[in-house]
Design a protein around this motif. Structure first.
Motif, PDB file in Angstrom:
ATOM      1  N   UNK A 261     -96.230   8.230  23.528  1.00 48.02           N
ATOM      2  CA  UNK A 261     -95.016   8.842  24.067  1.00 48.02           C
ATOM      3  C   UNK A 261     -94.034   7.758  24.504  1.00 48.02           C
ATOM      4  N   UNK A 262     -92.822   7.795  23.963  1.00 55.35           N
ATOM      5  CA  UNK A 262     -91.839   6.779  24.354  1.00 55.35           C
ATOM      6  C   UNK A 262     -90.566   6.838  23.536  1.00 55.35           C
TER       7      UNK A 262
ATOM      8  N   UNK B 282     -91.020  11.704  27.983  1.00 56.75           N
ATOM      9  CA  UNK B 282     -90.591  13.068  28.268  1.00 56.75           C
ATOM     10  C   UNK B 282     -89.112  13.187  28.523  1.00 56.75           C
ATOM     11  N   UNK B 283     -88.438  12.056  28.684  1.00 52.85           N
ATOM     12  CA  UNK B 283     -87.012  12.075  28.939  1.00 52.85           C
ATOM     13  C   UNK B 283     -86.207  12.171  27.652  1.00 52.85           C
ATOM     14  N   UNK B 284     -84.888  12.233  27.754  1.00 54.72           N
ATOM     15  CA  UNK B 284     -84.028  12.306  26.572  1.00 54.72           C
ATOM     16  C   UNK B 284     -84.235  11.099  25.652  1.00 54.72           C
TER      17      UNK B 284
ATOM     18  N   UNK C 260    -100.795   5.551  25.924  1.00 54.61           N
ATOM     19  CA  UNK C 260    -100.056   6.793  26.102  1.00 54.61           C
ATOM     20  C   UNK C 260     -98.554   6.556  26.234  1.00 54.61           C
ATOM     21  N   UNK C 261     -98.132   5.754  27.218  1.00 52.69           N
ATOM     22  CA  UNK C 261     -96.695   5.592  27.460  1.00 52.69           C
ATOM     23  C   UNK C 261     -96.266   4.139  27.656  1.00 52.69           C
ATOM     24  N   UNK C 262     -97.100   3.216  27.253  1.00 50.22           N
ATOM     25  CA  UNK C 262     -96.754   1.804  27.428  1.00 50.22           C
ATOM     26  C   UNK C 262     -97.408   1.184  28.638  1.00 50.22           C
ATOM     27  N   UNK C 263     -97.627   1.986  29.662  1.00 44.66           N
ATOM     28  CA  UNK C 263     -98.259   1.507  30.888  1.00 44.66           C
ATOM     29  C   UNK C 263     -99.610   2.165  31.161  1.00 44.66           C
TER      30      UNK C 263
END
Length: 203
Positions: free
Chosen positions: A138-139, A152-154, A168-171
């Protein structure tokens, strides 16, 4: 040690999925024979076990023969008779008599690097593609799917199957990665000794 002089190890055996061997004639099971002319069929090499020359510098099997499965997915033997640990350039530069083969350790390692992509299977169901495995699920659009955009943001997207990725999200890691870490702690090998008495199995 028992009274008969037999050494018994109490250590738990490790689970190896494959063996990749590098070396010279001590463990060459036929690589050099594929390059050089084969020995005469009446040669005593291989006579005890194979009943004919088999590319091995012995009367029969080598150490690797006793522990290797012969399946390329279980490992590959890169050993080459006459090979040295040092490159040929070293012998030329120092004036030392060179070995009979130029298939040094670095050459064998290069063979391994070229073969490795076709042998690698997925990290416990994860994708085995070396670039994709490092990407976040996710990113944003930055390198490895990570930038200043919050998951999850724009402008962000989520991968189709998070179970195939570690990140998952880089972190943070994916659930699949955390599950494997938990399994390693409860069932081993991350805990020493493993928590074998745990009344549950992580799935």
């Amino acid at each position: 040690m028992t009274g008969r002089g037999v050494v018994i190890s109490n250590a738990n055996p490790l689970s190896y999925e494959a063996i990749f061997n590098f070396g010279d004639s001590i463990s060459d099971t036929g690589n050099a024979e594929a390059v050089y002319p084969p020995l005469n069929k009446n040669s005593p090499y291989g006579s005890t076990y194979f009943k004919h020359p088999s590319g091995r510098m012995s009367n029969g099997r080598l150490i690797i023969d006793f522990i290797d499965h012969g399946d390329i997915k279980k490992g590959v033997n890169f050993a080459f008779a006459g090979a040295s640990a040092l490159d040929m350039e070293y012998f030329i530069r120092t004036g030392v008599k060179p070995p009979p083969s130029n298939m040094s350790l670095s050459v064998q390692l290069d063979w391994f690097k070229k073969l490795k992509p076709s042998l690698c299977k997925s990290k416990e169901g994860f994708t085995s593609y070396k670039v994709e495995i490092m990407k976040a699920c996710c990113g944003g659009s930055g390198p490895y799917h990570v930038d200043e955009k919050f998951c999850g943001g724009p402008g962000t997207t989520v991968c189709f199957d998070p179970s195939k990725l570690i990140n998952w999200d880089g972190n943070h890691l994916t659930e699949a990665a955390y599950m494997l870490i938990a399994k390693g702690l409860v069932e081993g090998p991350f805990a020493n000794p493993a928590l074998k008495s745990a009344p549950f199995k992580i799935t």
